[in-house]
Scaffold this motif. Sequence first.
Motif, PDB file in Angstrom:
ATOM      1  N   ILE A 148      -4.366  -3.546   9.174  1.00 53.61           N
ATOM      2  CA  ILE A 148      -4.431  -2.534   8.034  1.00 53.61           C
ATOM      3  C   ILE A 148      -4.332  -4.082   7.023  1.00 53.61           C
ATOM      4  O   ILE A 148      -4.037  -4.492   6.186  1.00 53.61           O
ATOM      5  N   ALA A 149      -6.201  -4.668   7.657  1.00 53.02           N
ATOM      6  CA  ALA A 149      -6.184  -5.699   6.815  1.00 53.02           C
ATOM      7  C   ALA A 149      -5.435  -6.671   6.531  1.00 53.02           C
ATOM      8  O   ALA A 149      -5.879  -7.709   6.667  1.00 53.02           O
ATOM      9  N   GLY A 189      -8.613   1.607  -1.012  1.00 51.22           N
ATOM     10  CA  GLY A 189      -8.355   0.977   0.449  1.00 51.22           C
ATOM     11  C   GLY A 189      -8.011   2.077   1.357  1.00 51.22           C
ATOM     12  O   GLY A 189      -8.195   3.452   1.585  1.00 51.22           O
ATOM     13  N   GLN A 247      -5.284  -5.251  -0.125  1.00 49.54           N
ATOM     14  CA  GLN A 247      -6.626  -4.847   0.865  1.00 49.54           C
ATOM     15  C   GLN A 247      -8.288  -5.509   0.786  1.00 49.54           C
ATOM     16  O   GLN A 247      -8.240  -5.521   1.635  1.00 49.54           O
ATOM     17  N   ARG A 282     -12.409 -10.189   2.538  1.00 51.98           N
ATOM     18  CA  ARG A 282     -12.790  -8.996   3.993  1.00 51.98           C
ATOM     19  C   ARG A 282     -14.151  -7.785   2.786  1.00 51.98           C
ATOM     20  O   ARG A 282     -15.189  -7.790   4.013  1.00 51.98           O
ATOM     21  N   LYS A 324      -1.239  -9.285   2.679  1.00 52.22           N
ATOM     22  CA  LYS A 324      -2.120  -8.452   3.706  1.00 52.22           C
ATOM     23  C   LYS A 324      -3.053 -10.040   4.174  1.00 52.22           C
ATOM     24  O   LYS A 324      -2.826 -10.562   4.587  1.00 52.22           O
TER      25      LYS A 324
END
Length: 430
Positions: free
Chosen positions: A55-56, A215, A247, A252, A273
Amino acid sequence: MSRQLQTTNAALMARRQAAVPRGVGQAHPVFIARGANAEIWDVEGRRYIDFAGGIAVLNTGHCHPAVIDAVRAQLELYTHTCFQVVAYEPYVELAERLNTLAPGAFAKKTLFLSTGSEAVENAVKIARSYTKRGGIIAFTGGYHGRTLLTLGLTGKVAPYKSGFGPFPAEVFHAAFPNPLHGVGVEDALASVRTILKNDIEPDRVAAFIVEPVQGEGGFYVAPPEFIAGLKAIADEHGILLIADEVQTGAGRTGTWYACEQWPVAPDLITSAKSLAGGFPLSAVTGRADVMDAPGPGGLGGTYAGSPVACAAALAVLQAFEDEQLLARSRAMGQRLIKGLKEIAAGEPAIGDVRGLGAMVAIELFEGGDLQRPAAELTRRVVAEAAARGLILLSCGSYGNVVRILVPLTASDELVDEGLAIIASSFAALR
C-alpha cells in the motif's frame, strides 16, 4: 524458542485465523517468504509481481540494497535512545532534508513519528495549538487513518468506521471534487462554504485537511483550481491547509510531494509509508512558526523518529537522487496510463483510467454505466490477477477501483508483464 517452519499458505492461514483477530483484513491468502524490488515469492515458492507495494510503502522496492546497507550500519551503532532523551544526528539531518524539499517560500521544521495516523493526529494538534481553534474540515472519500481522531476525519464508513463511534467532535466533511460522479470544483467549494455558514463559524476552524490524490477513496486527483479556491477560503478566515501526503508522498506522483504540483503551498504536510523504504516512519513538515506553536513536551513519542528508520529514509532520499526516481515515476505513470487505456478500449466495464505520476487506477462499472459501480467484478479481477501471479488492490467508496502502486524501481519489462496479466484477467472473466 524455535520458529515453526510452514511450507503452505493454507497452513499459515489456519494459524493466522486462530491467533489473529478477524478485524485485521488480508487482501490475498498468501504469505511472503522473500521479496526483491517489485517481485515477491510466497512460502510455496510461487512468484508474484507486486503492483501493491505494501500500500504505497515500497516506492524503492523490496529490500533496496542501499536501504538495507544503511539500516545494517545503523544497527551496529545504536537502535534506540528516544530522541526526547538523547538525540541523534540522523533525525536532524533528515528533518533538514525534508524542510528543503517541502514547497513554500517560508522557513520550515519537521517532526518525526512512526505511523501515518500519528502524523495526521499531530498535524491536527499543531494546527489547533497555533490557531487556538478546534474545528477541522475534511472531505468525503478521504482516508486519514484508523485511530479515533483519524477515523473521525476519514470520509468513508465501511469498513473503517463501522462500530467504532462516537468520534471526536467538531470534525466536518465537505464534498471532494469528482467530475466523473457529478461533483464539480465549484460544487465542492460551495459545500465548504455551506459548512462555514451552517455548521461551524470560520473563526472556530483550525484547518482543512485534504489528500492531493485520494488513496483509499479511489485515486481521485484534487484539481489545482479546487486547491487554489480552498486556500483562498483558508486565507480569508485564518484557517490552515494540511496536505495529507501519507500515500502520495515520497515520489509516488512524480514530485517528492504531490503538493509541489499545487498552485499554492500548504501550511503543513504529513508523510509516511514510502518515506523510509519499508521501515516505520512518518513526518509532519510545515511552517516553522506553526510547528513551533506547541510547547516543549507537547510533541514526540517513545519510538518517534527511530534512528534505524531515519537512516533508512536518508538512504531512500539518496536512492531517489542516484536513480532519478522522480523522473522514473512520471515515465512509469505514462506507461501505466497508456497500457491501461489500451486494455480499456476493449473492456466496456472500465469507465475511467486516471492517475498522477505513478499513482494510477481504473474504475469499473457494470456495462460501462457510471451509475452502476462494479464492486463484484473488481473483486474478481483482483482475485484472477493474483491467481495469475500479480498482486493488486481495490479501493474506492464503492469498492470498484483497481489501484496500482508498483515500486518505482520496477523495470519496464516487469510493468508490461503486469499489464498483460491485467488484460488476461479481464479476458478470462468475460
